[in-house]
Design a protein around this motif. Structure first.
Motif, short mmCIF file in Angstrom:
data_model
loop_
_atom_site.label_atom_id
_atom_site.label_comp_id
_atom_site.label_asym_id
_atom_site.label_seq_id
_atom_site.Cartn_x
_atom_site.Cartn_y
_atom_site.Cartn_z
N ILE A 103 -5.17 2.93 -11.25
CA ILE A 103 -3.92 3.46 -11.37
C ILE A 103 -4.16 5.01 -11.76
N THR A 104 -3.74 6.02 -11.17
CA THR A 104 -3.64 7.37 -11.34
C THR A 104 -2.45 7.87 -12.61
N LEU A 157 4.38 0.87 -14.46
CA LEU A 157 3.20 1.05 -13.33
C LEU A 157 2.41 -0.42 -13.57
N VAL A 158 2.44 -0.82 -14.89
CA VAL A 158 1.86 -2.33 -15.17
C VAL A 158 2.63 -3.22 -14.15
N GLU A 159 3.83 -3.35 -14.63
CA GLU A 159 4.67 -4.36 -13.66
C GLU A 159 4.54 -4.25 -12.02
N LEU A 160 4.56 -3.06 -11.62
CA LEU A 160 4.19 -2.77 -10.18
C LEU A 160 2.87 -3.17 -9.69
N ASN A 171 1.00 -1.07 0.20
CA ASN A 171 0.07 -0.12 -0.17
C ASN A 171 0.90 1.45 -0.14
N ALA A 172 1.98 1.27 -0.23
CA ALA A 172 3.10 2.34 -0.31
C ALA A 172 2.73 3.09 -1.59
N ALA A 173 2.66 4.59 -1.30
CA ALA A 173 2.44 5.47 -2.10
C ALA A 173 3.43 5.65 -3.17
N ILE A 174 3.43 5.13 -4.55
CA ILE A 174 4.62 5.04 -5.46
C ILE A 174 4.51 6.15 -6.57
N LEU A 175 5.19 6.95 -6.86
CA LEU A 175 5.27 7.76 -7.95
C LEU A 175 6.26 7.44 -9.06
N ASP A 176 5.80 7.08 -10.32
CA ASP A 176 6.47 7.00 -11.28
C ASP A 176 6.90 8.26 -12.05
N LYS A 179 -0.58 -1.41 -4.83
CA LYS A 179 -1.98 -0.87 -5.08
C LYS A 179 -2.12 0.68 -4.88
N ASN A 180 -1.09 1.38 -4.72
CA ASN A 180 -1.12 2.97 -4.74
C ASN A 180 -0.36 3.47 -5.60
N LEU A 181 -0.74 3.69 -7.07
CA LEU A 181 0.34 3.83 -8.09
C LEU A 181 0.08 5.23 -8.77
N THR A 182 1.10 6.06 -8.86
CA THR A 182 0.64 7.18 -9.59
C THR A 182 1.78 7.47 -10.75
N GLY A 183 1.47 7.68 -11.91
CA GLY A 183 2.40 8.05 -12.96
C GLY A 183 2.36 9.48 -13.42
#
Length: 237
Positions: free
Chosen positions: A130-131, A94-97, A80-85, A103-107
């Motif tokens: 995914i945002t 993002l797909v691989e993550l 659930n970590a907030a991750i920024l690409d 679950k908490n993905l932003t690109g």
């Protein structure tokens, strides 16, 4: 499209061996550092994806994604970590993550065509939660904040080639990164233009070096070097 493998096609300003790359000086400017170049490229990739479903190039190859994902697993980054690409491109990372349970993905990307392409790719993969946002990372006015992990595969390289004051652009990048990360949050950078020593110098304020990820080494003319550098930093005061 031709596979980038372990070197992206904008690594034209690096020399063959790590020890030949100088101090943290500006590279010669290049169209590869312009928004116009990337918008045109991603517009072509978007049209190709709509025609034949090809997502386009994976910068630094699939090994670069596996390398960072392996570190995230070892570091026990929670799902659930907030991750920024940063500079998400076609959204492939993002797909691989997401496939690895995050679950908490932003690109983000400053190219509208990139954002549309990434959204199309994610929709095809049924990843609607995914945002992906059109954001200029250098001028986001702290819109991006409170991330546990920020990931960069080649975006800082492209910024370094910006014909419009790359020195200022690099400073803005570091400040935006500090603003985006939580304290003790992690930053993963993969670069083909900068050595470990140069990146340590660039990110020496507000960041603590954590580790270097292994990348392929080569020998040429009796010298040994890396074509790609991959480092992990932690955000500190």
């Amino acid at each position: 499209m031709e596979d980038a493998g372990e070197r992206s096609n904008y690594c034209e300003n690096t020399s063959d061996c790590e020890e030949d790359r100088g101090s943290d000086n500006d590279f010669e400017t290049s169209k590869l550092g312009t928004k116009e170049y990337w918008e045109e490229m991603y517009q072509k990739e978007l049209e190709t994806f709509k025609d034949i479903g090809d997502v386009g190039e994976i910068w630094f190859g699939e090994e670069s994604m596996s390398r960072v994902l392996g570190w995230m697993q070892t570091a026990k980054i929670p799902e659930n970590a907030a991750i920024l690409d940063i500079g998400t491109g076609n959204g492939a990372f993002l797909v691989e993550l997401a496939k690895h349970g995050f679950k908490n993905l932003t690109g983000v990307d400053y190219s509208p065509a990139s954002v549309e392409l990434a959204r199309n790719v994610l929709q095809t993969e049924c990843l609607s939660d995914i945002t992906v946002k059109e954001v200029d990372f250098l001028n986001c006015n702290r819109e991006l904040k409170e991330f546990d992990v920020c990931i960069d595969k080649g975006t800082f390289d492209a910024i370094s080639l910006n014909p419009n004051n790359s020195k200022e652009a690099k400073k803005l990048y570091v400040q935006a990164l500090r603003d985006a990360l939580k304290e003790n949050g992690f930053f993963s950078i993969t670069s083909c233009n900068w050595t470990k020593e140069q990146l340590l110098q660039r990110f020496n304020e507000g960041f603590e070096f954590v580790q270097e990820l292994p990348t392929p080494r080569f020998q040429f003319g009796g010298k040994t070097g890396n074509s790609v550098t991959a480092l992990i930093f932690k955000r500190v005061h």
